[in-house]
Scaffold this active site. Structure first.
Site, PDB file in Angstrom:
ATOM      1  N   GLU A 182       0.394  -1.526  -0.025  1.00 47.40           N
ATOM      2  CA  GLU A 182       0.060   0.482  -0.193  1.00 47.40           C
ATOM      3  C   GLU A 182       1.290   1.273   0.175  1.00 47.40           C
ATOM      4  O   GLU A 182       0.093   2.776   0.765  1.00 47.40           O
ATOM      5  CB  GLU A 182      -1.094  -0.646   1.184  1.00 47.40           C
ATOM      6  CG  GLU A 182      -2.113  -1.114   0.988  1.00 47.40           C
ATOM      7  CD  GLU A 182      -3.442  -0.963   1.960  1.00 47.40           C
ATOM      8  OE1 GLU A 182      -3.862  -0.814   1.600  1.00 47.40           O
ATOM      9  OE2 GLU A 182      -2.830  -1.273   2.940  1.00 47.40           O
ATOM     10  N   HIS A 235     -11.918  -1.381   7.105  1.00 44.48           N
ATOM     11  CA  HIS A 235     -10.013  -1.309   6.296  1.00 44.48           C
ATOM     12  C   HIS A 235      -9.204  -0.692   7.614  1.00 44.48           C
ATOM     13  O   HIS A 235      -8.371  -1.419   8.107  1.00 44.48           O
ATOM     14  CB  HIS A 235     -10.045  -0.740   5.374  1.00 44.48           C
ATOM     15  CG  HIS A 235      -8.179  -0.710   4.996  1.00 44.48           C
ATOM     16  ND1 HIS A 235      -7.566  -0.752   4.031  1.00 44.48           N
ATOM     17  CD2 HIS A 235      -6.820  -0.921   5.258  1.00 44.48           C
ATOM     18  CE1 HIS A 235      -7.332  -0.429   3.350  1.00 44.48           C
ATOM     19  NE2 HIS A 235      -6.144  -1.260   4.681  1.00 44.48           N
TER      20      HIS A 235
END
EC number: 4.1.1.69
Length: 243
Positions: free
Chosen positions: A86, A173
């Protein structure tokens, strides 16, 4: 930044990872914090073959990389170190504004749960945590996709959802918190996690979440960086060392 400054920044980012873990803002091996050292270079928490989790982050786990994910200097990605998938969370956040030097991408459970329960984070208290109340007063946006933010496109989507706010909730998330300093990026997240925990507790007890009175804001002063960041951060670092 010169080499001495970069080495000092590694220590701070590693410290921040341990603080975030001690605070329950990230668990196990998930989550990462970064700090920009030049227009296209950042220090970021990377994983290695002998990684034991974010709670045990060492300065050597903080690696210098370019915005494209390659090593920022010879040896930075040796010994099995890998950049987080990420990375776009950090890169696209930093590209959005030169004032953003630190990015904390964390998985605070109460914030995730509150959002999934349809609870918006609002200033339901004041002097209990003034910085947290101020943060909530401005609104906490939500990125509504529960995806791994592993591409430039997804990173841009998240940044668009964030707008000009310092924190965005990533539904199902976690959150992304941005600031001019590593310390502030983590403390913002800690304040919102506590607000989410309190909100869930009030709702679970059958209560109603109500913003504090507008008149109360006049007596909720900014206590200054020495208190809000300096003193609080010293406490958090000391606390993390005992957890």
């Amino acid at each position: 930044m010169n080499e001495t400054d970069i080495e000092g920044a590694r220590v701070v980012v590693a410290e921040a990872c341990r603080v975030a873990a001690a605070r329950g803002l990230m668990e196990g091996i998930l989550g990462h914090i970064s700090f920009r050292v030049s227009p296209d270079l950042l220090l970021i928490r990377c994983r290695s073959a002998d990684d034991t989790g974010v709670a045990y982050t060492r300065p050597s786990d903080i690696r210098l990389v370019r915005f494209d994910g390659t090593a920022g200097a010879p040896g930075e990605l040796d010994n099995g170190y890998q950049v987080p998938k990420e990375l776009p969370v950090h890169v696209e956040s930093m590209r959005a504004s030169p004032d953003i030097r630190a990015v904390a991408h964390l998985h605070p459970p109460s914030i995730v749960a509150a959002d999934l329960a349809g609870i918006s984070l609002r200033p339901i208290y004041g002097a209990y945590d003034i910085p947290g109340a101020v943060l909530a007063r401005g609104g906490v946006p939500v990125y509504r996709r529960a995806v791994l933010i592993h591409s430039t496109q997804l990173g841009k989507e998240m940044v668009t959802a964030m707008g000009d706010r310092p924190v965005v909730i990533c539904r199902g998330h976690g959150i992304t918190s941005v600031a001019s300093s590593v310390q502030q990026s983590v403390l913002q997240a800690a304040s919102l996690e506590e607000l989410a925990r309190m909100s869930l507790a009030v709702v679970s007890a059958g209560g109603t979440l109500v913003d504090i009175d507008d008149a109360d804001w006049e007596d909720l002063p900014d206590l200054g960086a020495n208190f809000n960041t300096g003193a609080v951060w010293r406490h958090e670092v000391a606390r993390a060392a005992t957890v």
